[in-house]
Design a protein around this motif. Structure first.
Motif, mmCIF file in Angstrom:
data_model
loop_
_atom_site.group_PDB
_atom_site.id
_atom_site.type_symbol
_atom_site.label_atom_id
_atom_site.label_comp_id
_atom_site.label_asym_id
_atom_site.label_seq_id
_atom_site.Cartn_x
_atom_site.Cartn_y
_atom_site.Cartn_z
ATOM 1 N N LYS A 170 82.186 41.796 3.426
ATOM 2 C CA LYS A 170 82.716 41.199 4.677
ATOM 3 C C LYS A 170 84.345 41.047 4.529
ATOM 4 N N THR A 171 84.994 41.288 5.705
ATOM 5 C CA THR A 171 86.389 41.436 5.774
ATOM 6 C C THR A 171 86.533 40.501 7.257
ATOM 7 N N GLU A 172 88.093 40.265 7.263
ATOM 8 C CA GLU A 172 88.230 39.608 8.748
ATOM 9 C C GLU A 172 87.842 40.536 10.137
ATOM 10 N N GLU A 173 87.878 41.952 9.620
ATOM 11 C CA GLU A 173 87.668 42.808 10.910
ATOM 12 C C GLU A 173 86.028 42.894 10.872
ATOM 13 N N GLY A 174 85.184 42.714 10.257
ATOM 14 C CA GLY A 174 83.738 42.796 10.174
ATOM 15 C C GLY A 174 83.203 43.223 8.680
ATOM 16 N N VAL A 175 82.248 44.017 8.804
ATOM 17 C CA VAL A 175 81.307 44.176 7.431
ATOM 18 C C VAL A 175 82.071 45.716 7.295
ATOM 19 N N LEU A 176 82.754 45.864 6.234
ATOM 20 C CA LEU A 176 83.257 47.069 5.861
ATOM 21 C C LEU A 176 82.332 47.826 4.728
ATOM 22 N N ILE A 177 81.961 48.960 5.062
ATOM 23 C CA ILE A 177 81.018 49.909 4.062
ATOM 24 C C ILE A 177 82.390 50.136 2.973
ATOM 25 N N ASP A 178 81.854 49.692 1.636
ATOM 26 C CA ASP A 178 82.814 49.598 0.792
ATOM 27 C C ASP A 178 82.837 50.758 -0.071
ATOM 28 N N PHE A 179 82.981 52.023 0.461
ATOM 29 C CA PHE A 179 83.434 53.185 -0.089
ATOM 30 C C PHE A 179 83.650 54.093 0.742
#
Length: 233
Positions: A170-179
């Motif tokens: 989770k980030t401020e922008e939304g859910v980051l696909i973390d790779f």
């Protein structure tokens, strides 16, 4: 690099080792070595003799297969805690795909000849491996069904939702696909073209559903993607 210097508590927290006793964990790690895998480096290539199997400690890998006509398909992603390269468990003498680091990664490696001894010593490891193979088979069946029956927009939505479930942060922008992930990767996961994926993501960006950049995808409205994936739009 020998594995005994690893912090055992970090290793034990990984799913594949979670149910092992301290004694069994020591036995498993005794024959392991650590392997650093820089980004864009292949751990093994499709068709190579299967000389080792692995557990990913940190980072992320993608597993690809090349078809006889030269098309590349992203089969799955390897996440921390996953075992991979277990060709012997599926009675193969070679690796069925190529595993490449999409981020700097760290893995444990064992000689393939240790497989039978380790699963005999640690039945929990065999159970975990069976669960892993079963989950991969279920995922493969799901993807085959999607490729056979669903329009491309639903397939891409399903693919992004799977990645969010596996590696969402989770980030401020939304859910980051973390790779790092590219539009070409998504195309290879969903059996479509780069042009089609680019067109879809651009349309979804205009609607505020996703945000994407170079090797980066953020899902801003997961519920809207679920609606698309289920064909409810």
């Amino acid at each position: 690099m020998p594995a005994p210097h690893l912090d055992r508590s970090l290793v034990k927290d990984l799913g594949v080792f979670a149910s092992l006793s301290d004694e069994d964990l020591e036995a498993v790690l005794a024959s392991a070595t650590t392997r650093r895998i820089p980004i864009n480096t292949a751990v093994f290539n499709q068709g190579d003799p299967a000389g080792e199997f692995f557990a990913l400690l940190h980072g992320r890998l993608k597993v690809t297969q090349s078809t006889p006509d030269g098309q590349q398909i992203v089969v799955r992603h390897v996440n921390p805690g996953d075992i991979f390269g277990i060709a012997k468990a599926i009675r193969r003498p070679d690796y069925p795909g190529t595993a490449t680091a999409v981020a700097d990664s760290l893995a444990l490696a064992w000689p393939m000849g240790q497989w039978d001894m380790l699963v005999a010593r640690c039945p929990a490891l065999a159970v975990n491996a069976l669960a892993t193979v079963g989950q991969r088979l279920q995922d493969a069946h799901t993807r085959i069904r999607e490729l056979s029956t669903e329009e491309v927009e639903r397939r891409v939505a399903h693919a992004l939702l799977r990645l969010v479930k596996q590696a969402g942060r989770k980030t401020e922008e939304g859910v980051l696909i973390d790779f790092p992930i590219t539009r070409q990767d998504v195309a290879e996961m969903t059996g479509t073209t780069l042009h089609t994926v680019s067109r879809l993501l651009s349309a979804w960006e205009a609607r505020g559903l996703v945000s994407s950049g170079r090797k980066k995808i953020v899902v801003c409205d997961p519920h809207a993607l679920v609606v698309i994936a289920e064909g409810a739009e």
